[in-house]
Design a protein around this motif. Structure first.
Motif, PDB file in Angstrom:
ATOM      1  N   TYR A  72      -3.850  -3.199  -3.272  1.00 55.94           N
ATOM      2  CA  TYR A  72      -4.653  -1.975  -3.374  1.00 55.94           C
ATOM      3  C   TYR A  72      -3.749  -0.850  -3.894  1.00 55.94           C
ATOM      4  O   TYR A  72      -4.180   0.054  -4.574  1.00 55.94           O
ATOM      5  N   HIS A  73      -2.443  -0.970  -3.523  1.00 60.59           N
ATOM      6  CA  HIS A  73      -1.499   0.088  -3.893  1.00 60.59           C
ATOM      7  C   HIS A  73      -0.851  -0.159  -5.261  1.00 60.59           C
ATOM      8  O   HIS A  73      -0.120   0.688  -5.752  1.00 60.59           O
ATOM      9  N   CYS A  74      -1.104  -1.335  -5.859  1.00 59.89           N
ATOM     10  CA  CYS A  74      -0.301  -1.719  -7.027  1.00 59.89           C
ATOM     11  C   CYS A  74      -0.504  -0.795  -8.228  1.00 59.89           C
ATOM     12  O   CYS A  74       0.458  -0.322  -8.833  1.00 59.89           O
TER      13      CYS A  74
ATOM     14  N   GLN B 281      10.012   0.628  -5.330  1.00 55.16           N
ATOM     15  CA  GLN B 281       8.733   1.328  -5.165  1.00 55.16           C
ATOM     16  C   GLN B 281       8.114   0.980  -3.810  1.00 55.16           C
ATOM     17  O   GLN B 281       7.630   1.854  -3.089  1.00 55.16           O
ATOM     18  N   ASP B 282       8.170  -0.302  -3.449  1.00 54.70           N
ATOM     19  CA  ASP B 282       7.617  -0.713  -2.151  1.00 54.70           C
ATOM     20  C   ASP B 282       8.399  -0.093  -0.988  1.00 54.70           C
ATOM     21  O   ASP B 282       7.820   0.268   0.032  1.00 54.70           O
ATOM     22  N   ARG B 283       9.709  -0.010  -1.161  1.00 48.15           N
ATOM     23  CA  ARG B 283      10.524   0.631  -0.120  1.00 48.15           C
ATOM     24  C   ARG B 283      10.043   2.062   0.115  1.00 48.15           C
ATOM     25  O   ARG B 283       9.826   2.491   1.252  1.00 48.15           O
TER      26      ARG B 283
ATOM     27  N   GLU C 177       2.422  -5.489   5.907  1.00 49.94           N
ATOM     28  CA  GLU C 177       1.100  -4.941   5.571  1.00 49.94           C
ATOM     29  C   GLU C 177       1.078  -4.515   4.108  1.00 49.94           C
ATOM     30  O   GLU C 177       0.106  -4.738   3.390  1.00 49.94           O
ATOM     31  N   ASN C 178       2.186  -3.916   3.688  1.00 53.28           N
ATOM     32  CA  ASN C 178       2.264  -3.486   2.290  1.00 53.28           C
ATOM     33  C   ASN C 178       2.249  -4.695   1.358  1.00 53.28           C
ATOM     34  O   ASN C 178       1.595  -4.691   0.316  1.00 53.28           O
ATOM     35  N   ASN C 179       2.944  -5.752   1.775  1.00 55.64           N
ATOM     36  CA  ASN C 179       2.989  -6.943   0.921  1.00 55.64           C
ATOM     37  C   ASN C 179       1.638  -7.630   0.808  1.00 55.64           C
ATOM     38  O   ASN C 179       1.340  -8.260  -0.211  1.00 55.64           O
TER      39      ASN C 179
ATOM     40  N   ASN D  96       1.338   2.431  -8.103  1.00 54.87           N
ATOM     41  CA  ASN D  96       2.765   2.431  -7.746  1.00 54.87           C
ATOM     42  C   ASN D  96       3.666   1.484  -8.523  1.00 54.87           C
ATOM     43  O   ASN D  96       4.881   1.657  -8.520  1.00 54.87           O
ATOM     44  N   HIS D  97       3.090   0.442  -9.120  1.00 54.13           N
ATOM     45  CA  HIS D  97       3.926  -0.603  -9.718  1.00 54.13           C
ATOM     46  C   HIS D  97       3.654  -0.782 -11.217  1.00 54.13           C
ATOM     47  O   HIS D  97       3.078  -1.798 -11.635  1.00 54.13           O
ATOM     48  N   PRO D  98       4.059   0.185 -12.048  1.00 53.34           N
ATOM     49  CA  PRO D  98       3.758   0.042 -13.474  1.00 53.34           C
ATOM     50  C   PRO D  98       4.374  -1.214 -14.091  1.00 53.34           C
ATOM     51  O   PRO D  98       3.745  -1.854 -14.944  1.00 53.34           O
TER      52      PRO D  98
HETATM   53 FE   LIG Z   1       3.981  -3.368  -3.652  1.00 53.97          FE
END
Ligand SMILES: [Fe+2]
Ligand code: FES
Length: 415
Positions: free
Chosen positions: A202-204, A358-360, A196-198, A207-209
């Motif tokens: 929307y979360h990038c 970060q995803d973890r 679901e995260n992958n 969370n993912h600079p």
């Molecule tokens: Fe991610």
């Protein structure tokens, strides 16, 4: 049977467009149904052809309760076997990978040929028939450098996967690449949370600079809708297809796999901090166009992939328990690319090492919150989480009819 009914009831009463009820993410009995009805039935990506390039080379993989060994036999054919000795069941290969002319069980040295035949079994009684005790085979296919196995006794046809995926993969010559680096992280969350995260970005932005320097967060890139209406993406497809690279968005009828090629931000060439290639030598000499963005492919439930001009990053998801999932990432480069000359390993792996971590953390926080008795399914964003909706729909569509099949799976999971 009760668990099947519980799961069925929850699926049938599920609120459309909402995340799944808690048990799907936490309950060991639900997890067992996921294993029995999906993981032990469907085709699973396990590794790359280039990891077993030579006769006798093998790697092992654990799928739920099943230890598996994948190898290349003397004739160059890929094979997979249940990694369980036919004497008293010991694991035959306990290394993660290696090369061996024969498979010798460490317990009492029963020795198998690379085609699984039992060659030697010391001092067994007269009349012992070796032919009855070969390693049990597992269905194994490879497409353009990707090895898939299927634990079902009667696997679904692999042809649709091959037909759709091969043209996208082929120009990138991943069968002839090499793994420059690999990492496995254990995420403390259910495998569906990892997916679901992958399936959304929307979360990038929050969370993912590092990834956000080059990867677009647009839902048309990650999701499954609207790419055809995005002029930038369409222009990218036209450019890449004119250069001989299949690129248009395609999803198979069942929703299990999808391919599309997307441009990176500011015409970046690679997932690096400055967007420049991480590897000086291109991944494939068949790719002559410089800015090809990223080819995105997924196949549920085991793999998503980013294939760039200079390298590829491939991901393998394997379930460990209701609340743990192993994610293996591999960075593939041209087989003749030399570390320290053609690429700097830290530069090559930096963005996705950070992103994975970060995803973890995101997945683990998600799992934490879901474990609360106060959790209830929440609404997905139609605009940003179309990919998640599609994943959950796929899961529901695959597992629901299998749950109603009766007391036992129609296909026994043991070969
Ligand atoms: Fe991610
Ligand atoms: S269990 Fe393998 S040789 Fe005995």
């Amino acid at each position: 049977m009760d668990t099947r009914n519980d799961m069925l009831k929850l699926l049938r009463n599920r609120r459309e467009g909402f995340s799944l009820p808690q048990a799907f993410y936490t309950d060991p009995a639900f997890f067992q149904l996921d294993l029995d009805l999906i993981w032990y039935r469907d085709w699973l990506f396990v590794g790359h052809d280039c990891e077993v390039a030579k006769p006798g080379s093998f790697f092992t993989v654990q799928v739920g309760a099943y230890p598996i060994v994948v190898l290349r036999d003397r004739e160059g054919k890929l094979r997979a076997f249940h990694n369980s000795c036919r004497h008293r069941g010991s694991r035959v290969c306990n290394a993660q990978k290696g090369t061996s002319a024969r498979l010798v069980c460490p317990y009492h040295q029963w020795t198998y040929d690379l085609d699984g035949k039992l060659l030697f079994a010391r001092q067994m009684a007269e009349g012992f028939d070796k032919a009855e005790f070969g390693l049990k085979p597992v269905a194994c296919e490879s497409v353009a450098g990707y090895i898939f196995i299927c634990l079902a006794k009667e696997p679904a046809e692999f042809a649709p996967v091959r037909q759709m995926m091969e043209p996208y993969f082929a120009p990138h010559r991943l069968g002839e690449a090499k793994v420059a680096f690999e990492s496995t992280i254990i995420e403390k969350g259910n495998w569906k949370l990892v997916w679901e995260n992958n399936r959304e970005c929307y979360h990038c932005v929050g969370n993912h600079p590092e990834l956000c320097k080059t990867f677009p967060e647009a839902p048309t890139v990650t999701g499954v809708q609207g790419a055809e209406d995005d002029p930038e993406i369409v222009a990218h497809w036209n450019k890449c297809e004119a250069a001989g690279l299949p690129s248009r968005f395609q999803i198979d009828q069942s929703g299990q796999f999808r391919a599309t090629r997307v441009p990176l931000l500011r015409d970046a060439a690679s997932y690096t901090m400055n967007g420049k290639p991480a590897v000086q030598r291109g991944l494939s000499h068949a790719v002559t166009e410089g800015r090809i963005g990223s080819l995105l492919l997924y196949h549920y439930p085991t793999t998503w992939n980013h294939i760039l001009g200079d390298h590829a990053v491939t991901f393998r998801v394997l379930p460990i328990s209701a609340t743990e999932t192993a994610v293996t990432t591999k960075w593939l480069v041209h087989k003749d690319a030399v570390e320290g000359v053609d690429y700097d390993l830290a530069n090559l792996t930096h963005v996705w090492t950070e992103t994975n971590d970060q995803d973890r953390r995101i997945v683990e926080e998600n799992a934490f919150g879901i474990a609360s008795p106060a959790y209830e399914p929440g609404p997905y964003s139609q605009m940003h989480e179309g990919g998640v909706l599609q994943f959950v729909d796929w899961y529901t569509r695959f597992i629901e009819p299998r749950l109603s099949e009766g007391g036992k799976p129609a296909l026994r999971s043991v070969a």
